[in-house]
Motif scaffolding. Structure first.
Motif, short mmCIF file in Angstrom:
data_model
loop_
_atom_site.label_atom_id
_atom_site.label_comp_id
_atom_site.label_asym_id
_atom_site.label_seq_id
_atom_site.Cartn_x
_atom_site.Cartn_y
_atom_site.Cartn_z
N ASP A 191 0.82 -1.20 0.00
CA ASP A 191 0.00 0.00 0.00
C ASP A 191 0.86 1.26 0.00
O ASP A 191 1.76 1.41 0.84
N ALA A 194 0.67 3.38 3.22
CA ALA A 194 1.37 2.73 4.33
C ALA A 194 2.88 2.83 4.16
O ALA A 194 3.62 3.01 5.15
N TYR A 195 3.34 2.75 2.91
CA TYR A 195 4.78 2.89 2.65
C TYR A 195 5.27 4.28 3.01
O TYR A 195 6.30 4.44 3.68
#
Ligand SMILES: [Zn+2]
Length: 244
Positions: A191, A194-195
């Motif tokens: 994602d 999220a990264y």
């Protein structure tokens, strides 16, 4: 490098325009300036003197801010006048320069409460480290907060470069170079949001660790228990700060 750029105390006093500072100056937080008349005396304040107590004050202020219940303390004329004699902030905050991450607003603090240092991506250079050293050594803050935030443009720019994009123009490239090691330490993929969030956390942790490692003054204060360095991330949407 840091020692080469460090301000002497005399020089720093001139630059910061401070008076009456001592390493034990926190005790003066609850009193107004000498010679103040009754009308100019601000509401007395009991200063927190431990890192945990200071964090509790900041967390409570952030709770108010996130809930839309900010009190906007210490911004009236009497309080402003009480600070003419000197400053006794409860914490030093190194935050990103992003206009959405204003420490005094995020923690619902006011004039004289926070010794704030800001740079994009919380990047450390001699001026930033020297400013924090001043807060630790001469203003005796018991807590230093390194504050990153969700959606940080400096971190995103670094991600873009790591992915093969062109280097930014001017001195912005230096910011990217400083953030790059933290970004390269995060496993890419999955994602995207999220990264980026993981990269932001990595940079905040890196800056907090580098501060303690690079500055003998901060290192000694931490080792002696006089100062604690913590890392936190501000969420743009909720308004909440999470300590990492
Ligand atoms: Zn940012």
């Amino acid at each position: 490098m840091i020692n080469d750029g460090r301000l002497t105390r005399r020089r720093a006093l001139g630059l910061f325009g401070l008076v009456g500072l001592t390493a034990t100056g926190l005790a003066g937080c609850s009193s107004g300036p000498e010679g103040s008349g009754p009308a100019a005396t601000p509401t007395p304040r009991t200063a927190p003197t431990s890192a945990d107590d200071v964090w509790a004050v900041l967390a409570a202020g952030n709770d108010r801010f996130a809930a839309g219940e900010s009190q906007h303390p210490h911004d009236d004329e009497p309080y402003r006048e009480s600070l003419v004699a000197g400053q006794h902030p409860i914490a030093c905050v190194l935050s990103c320069a992003d206009s959405r991450v204003t420490p005094e607003l995020v923690f619902d603090q006011g004039l004289g409460d926070l010794f704030t240092v800001r740079s994009a991506g919380e990047v450390l250079d001699d001026a930033v480290v020297g400013s924090i050293e001043y807060a630790v050594e001469h203003v005796a803050v018991p807590l230093v907060v390194v504050l990153g935030h969700a959606g940080c443009g400096a971190v995103q720019a670094t991600v873009d470069v790591v992915r093969g994009g062109p280097a930014p123009d001017g001195s912005i490239a230096a910011l990217v170079q400083a953030i790059e090691p933290a970004v390269r330490g995060v496993t890419a993929g999955g994602d995207e949001a999220a990264y980026l969030a993981a990269c932001v956390e990595a940079q905040v942790r890196s800056a907090a660790a580098a501060l303690t490692g690079a500055s003998p003054i901060v290192h000694e204060a931490v080792a002696a228990g006089r100062t604690t360095v913590v890392a936190g991330v501000y969420d743009l949407e909720s308004g909440r700060v999470s300590q990492l």
